[in-house]
Design a protein around this motif. Structure first.
Motif, mmCIF file in Angstrom:
data_model
loop_
_atom_site.group_PDB
_atom_site.id
_atom_site.type_symbol
_atom_site.label_atom_id
_atom_site.label_comp_id
_atom_site.label_asym_id
_atom_site.label_seq_id
_atom_site.Cartn_x
_atom_site.Cartn_y
_atom_site.Cartn_z
ATOM 1 N N GLU A 125 0.832 -1.199 0.000
ATOM 2 C CA GLU A 125 0.000 0.000 0.000
ATOM 3 C C GLU A 125 0.878 1.266 0.000
ATOM 4 O O GLU A 125 0.543 2.277 -0.626
ATOM 5 N N CYS A 126 2.018 1.196 0.680
ATOM 6 C CA CYS A 126 2.902 2.366 0.773
ATOM 7 C C CYS A 126 3.796 2.505 -0.454
ATOM 8 O O CYS A 126 4.251 3.600 -0.793
ATOM 9 N N GLU A 127 4.024 1.373 -1.112
ATOM 10 C CA GLU A 127 4.971 1.319 -2.231
ATOM 11 C C GLU A 127 4.765 2.409 -3.299
ATOM 12 O O GLU A 127 5.708 3.132 -3.625
ATOM 13 N N PRO A 128 3.544 2.561 -3.856
ATOM 14 C CA PRO A 128 3.388 3.564 -4.935
ATOM 15 C C PRO A 128 3.671 4.987 -4.467
ATOM 16 O O PRO A 128 4.210 5.796 -5.226
ATOM 17 N N LEU A 129 3.335 5.266 -3.219
ATOM 18 C CA LEU A 129 3.564 6.601 -2.674
ATOM 19 C C LEU A 129 5.068 6.902 -2.631
ATOM 20 O O LEU A 129 5.529 7.981 -3.039
ATOM 21 N N MET A 130 5.835 5.907 -2.152
ATOM 22 C CA MET A 130 7.284 6.111 -2.060
ATOM 23 C C MET A 130 7.914 6.124 -3.447
ATOM 24 O O MET A 130 8.860 6.864 -3.708
ATOM 25 N N GLU A 131 7.374 5.319 -4.346
ATOM 26 C CA GLU A 131 7.893 5.281 -5.718
ATOM 27 C C GLU A 131 7.705 6.642 -6.401
ATOM 28 O O GLU A 131 8.594 7.160 -7.071
ATOM 29 N N LYS A 132 6.534 7.234 -6.179
ATOM 30 C CA LYS A 132 6.235 8.544 -6.773
ATOM 31 C C LYS A 132 7.219 9.595 -6.238
ATOM 32 O O LYS A 132 7.747 10.426 -6.983
ATOM 33 N N THR A 133 7.482 9.532 -4.935
ATOM 34 C CA THR A 133 8.422 10.467 -4.308
ATOM 35 C C THR A 133 9.818 10.280 -4.881
ATOM 36 O O THR A 133 10.521 11.230 -5.210
ATOM 37 N N LYS A 134 10.208 9.023 -5.041
ATOM 38 C CA LYS A 134 11.530 8.729 -5.607
ATOM 39 C C LYS A 134 11.655 9.330 -7.018
ATOM 40 O O LYS A 134 12.674 9.941 -7.345
ATOM 41 N N GLN A 135 10.593 9.150 -7.825
ATOM 42 C CA GLN A 135 10.632 9.682 -9.201
ATOM 43 C C GLN A 135 10.795 11.188 -9.187
ATOM 44 O O GLN A 135 11.489 11.775 -10.021
ATOM 45 N N LYS A 136 10.170 11.859 -8.215
ATOM 46 C CA LYS A 136 10.296 13.311 -8.102
ATOM 47 C C LYS A 136 11.755 13.703 -7.882
ATOM 48 O O LYS A 136 12.267 14.627 -8.519
ATOM 49 N N TYR A 137 12.451 12.985 -6.986
ATOM 50 C CA TYR A 137 13.844 13.346 -6.686
ATOM 51 C C TYR A 137 14.814 12.912 -7.787
ATOM 52 O O TYR A 137 15.865 13.516 -7.958
ATOM 53 N N LEU A 138 14.410 11.882 -8.558
ATOM 54 C CA LEU A 138 15.206 11.537 -9.734
ATOM 55 C C LEU A 138 15.088 12.658 -10.764
ATOM 56 O O LEU A 138 16.077 13.099 -11.348
ATOM 57 N N ALA A 139 13.840 13.151 -10.932
ATOM 58 C CA ALA A 139 13.600 14.185 -11.949
ATOM 59 C C ALA A 139 14.267 15.505 -11.573
ATOM 60 O O ALA A 139 14.811 16.188 -12.441
ATOM 61 N N ASN A 140 14.263 15.862 -10.282
ATOM 62 C CA ASN A 140 14.869 17.159 -9.929
ATOM 63 C C ASN A 140 16.363 17.062 -9.621
ATOM 64 O O ASN A 140 16.988 18.037 -9.212
ATOM 65 N N GLY A 141 16.934 15.874 -9.820
ATOM 66 C CA GLY A 141 18.384 15.736 -9.715
ATOM 67 C C GLY A 141 18.905 15.472 -8.311
ATOM 68 O O GLY A 141 20.110 15.268 -8.123
ATOM 69 N N MET A 142 18.020 15.475 -7.306
ATOM 70 C CA MET A 142 18.475 15.214 -5.939
ATOM 71 C C MET A 142 18.893 13.754 -5.772
ATOM 72 O O MET A 142 19.708 13.423 -4.922
ATOM 73 N N LEU A 143 18.264 12.886 -6.566
ATOM 74 C CA LEU A 143 18.669 11.476 -6.551
ATOM 75 C C LEU A 143 19.548 11.225 -7.776
ATOM 76 O O LEU A 143 19.052 11.237 -8.899
ATOM 77 N N ASN A 144 20.827 11.067 -7.527
ATOM 78 C CA ASN A 144 21.769 10.789 -8.609
ATOM 79 C C ASN A 144 21.684 9.298 -8.951
ATOM 80 O O ASN A 144 21.912 8.461 -8.072
ATOM 81 N N PRO A 145 21.356 8.951 -10.217
ATOM 82 C CA PRO A 145 21.202 7.523 -10.551
ATOM 83 C C PRO A 145 22.455 6.711 -10.216
ATOM 84 O O PRO A 145 22.372 5.514 -9.974
ATOM 85 N N LYS A 146 23.615 7.376 -10.161
ATOM 86 C CA LYS A 146 24.857 6.694 -9.809
ATOM 87 C C LYS A 146 24.778 6.066 -8.412
ATOM 88 O O LYS A 146 25.429 5.053 -8.146
ATOM 89 N N ALA A 147 23.975 6.689 -7.532
ATOM 90 C CA ALA A 147 23.845 6.179 -6.158
ATOM 91 C C ALA A 147 23.027 4.892 -6.106
ATOM 92 O O ALA A 147 22.983 4.222 -5.084
ATOM 93 N N LEU A 148 22.349 4.559 -7.226
ATOM 94 C CA LEU A 148 21.459 3.397 -7.218
ATOM 95 C C LEU A 148 22.154 2.107 -7.627
ATOM 96 O O LEU A 148 21.628 1.031 -7.433
#
Ligand code: CO
Length: 462
Positions: free
Chosen positions: A264-287
């Motif tokens: 139930e929580c998964e899509p909410l966290m996934e959406k948040t993750k996509q936001k930080y991938l899009a704004n550059g705060m999540l560097n794909p290199k860290a994944l």
């Protein structure tokens, strides 16, 4: 026995993967769901979250804690606390530590995980005493690292001292993700034989071996593991909660979390993750997996800091050189475990050494203080030649560093009477004076611009 799970996505997960930028609204929405999953505890506060709220998010960190507490009726809340550094980057006086423990517990924290970057037990004493005094549960984390002196025997002796100090549980904190399955087997076997306290393992997936290590630890007496819900798991963060819940299902170790709630929580966290991938705060290199970590011992948070420091200097091409310099600086410093604040200090010095073209040509103030003994005792003795080169003839101190500090709260209260409406405000100012001053001025409408605006509004209303 069933393995207990501490969910860390709402603190370490986003700190490791997206520069601690998740907002209180995002966190509260997820915490409210996860509260029903059956976790032993959720780590939601401390570490870099406090600093990030004030510095980047224009949020009150205390308000975040109260809001999380309000929606978590079933789950213990845990925070990360850096010994005498608390949530900051220097040693604070004992009165600040005491009040901070008191207010953290009053605002909703159940378990305070306390560690010292150098495993200097003197830096743990005050936070342990204060946490117990105010009814909190004390977990002491051993900063794990590998070096000629960091043997199983070293950690077993440390665990015995920690038990005497009054800890309720012990965590092996492998912030760099360098603990191998074989080493975990030896370490947890040794710890299990020598302490009755519950044992927990905190690792990072950076090097690609964390799940194997967790399993080896569980088979050797580890009671509790730290995991992140899958969108914020792996890479530089912890292993996936769902993966462990499923992998151990049907065995005596089954954690028994409610997978419907996790989903139930998964899509909410996934959406948040996509936001930080899009704004550059999540560097794909860290994944992705970086087995070099096992050689360089660089924790997840430090890795993304190094990348952003080099990016800012337009020197990303020196990344590999800096990674190679890190263990050399660490050896020079007497093998400190690379965890905050030592990870930043060693990392910054490695960057300086590489970019300046000469080692220790420029030395950060924090490294000088470290060599003067102001952070505590270095794990291994430091080469006198290095000490001499960096601090000259000054004599390092040998007492507990905080013994040199006078109480700090009275001066803070006196300095900012108009910004302090409660102890929590005073603590924010004591920890991050400049950031808290700006934040509280905005919060209480004491900024010049805001004042003028309010006067205008009053004029208009007449
Ligand atoms: Co961590």
């Amino acid at each position: 026995m069933a393995v207990k799970i501490v969910e860390t996505s709402l603190r370490d997960g986003h700190q490791s993967l997206c520069a601690t930028r998740m907002t209180t609204d995002e966190i509260v929405a997820m915490a409210e769901i996860l509260d029903r999953a059956g976790y032993y505890a959720m780590e939601v506060w401390g570490g870099a979250t406090f600093d990030s709220c004030l510095r980047f998010l224009d949020e009150d960190p205390w308000e975040r804690l109260r809001r999380i507490r309000a929606v978590c009726k079933n789950t213990k809340l845990q925070m990360l606390f850096r010994g005498q550094n608390m949530l900051g980057y220097r040693n604070y006086a004992d009165d600040v530590v005491d009040l901070f423990c008191k207010k953290s517990i009053e605002n909703g924290i159940d378990i305070i995980r306390i560690f010292d970057a150098l495993n200097d037990i003197r830096n743990l004493r005050q936070p342990v005493l204060s946490t117990k005094k105010y009814g909190g549960s004390v977990q002491i984390a051993l900063s794990y690292t590998t070096s000629p002196i960091h043997t199983v025997e070293y950690y077993v002796n440390l665990a015995k001292e920690i038990e005497e100090l009054g800890a309720d549980s012990i965590c092996v904190k492998d912030m760099a993700g360098v603990l191998t399955p074989a080493a975990a087997r030896a370490l947890f076997t040794g710890l299990r034989k020598n302490t009755k306290l519950p044992l927990e393992l905190h690792g990072h997936c950076t090097g690609g071996i964390c799940e194997m290590t967790y399993l080896a630890a569980i088979e050797s007496g580890c009671d509790i593991i730290d995991t992140c819900l899958s969108p914020l798991s792996n890479g530089t963060a912890q292993p996936s909660t769902q993966a462990f819940n499923l992998a151990l299902a049907g065995t005596l170790d089954a954690p028994g979390l409610d997978s419907k709630v996790l989903n139930e929580c998964e899509p909410l966290m996934e959406k948040t993750k996509q936001k930080y991938l899009a704004n550059g705060m999540l560097n794909p290199k860290a994944l992705s997996v970086n087995p070099n970590i096992l050689t360089y011992q660089v924790p997840g948070g430090m890795l993304s800091n190094l990348m952003s420091q080099l990016k800012a200097q337009n020197a990303m091409d020196r990344y590999d050189e800096v990674l190679k310099e890190v263990p050399l600086v660490r050896k020079d410093m007497g093998y400190p475990p690379l965890v905050t604040p030592l990870s930043q200090m060693v990392g910054t010095q490695a960057v300086l050494n590489v970019l300046m073209g000469e080692r220790y040509k420029i030395v950060a103030k924090e490294i000088k203080d470290y060599l003067k003994g102001r952070y505590g005792k270095s794990p291994a003795p430091i080469d006198p030649v290095i000490i001499k080169k960096i601090i000259g003839d000054e004599k390092p101190i040998t007492c507990r560093p905080a013994d040199l500090l006078s109480p700090e709260m009275p001066a803070i209260r006196k300095k900012y009477p108009e910004l302090i409406k409660c102890d929590e405000d005073a603590l924010s100012l004591a920890l991050f004076e400049n950031e808290a001053k700006d934040f509280l001025s905005r919060k209480y409408g004491l900024e010049e611009d805001t004042e003028e605006f309010e006067i205008n509004v009053k004029e208009l209303k007449k």
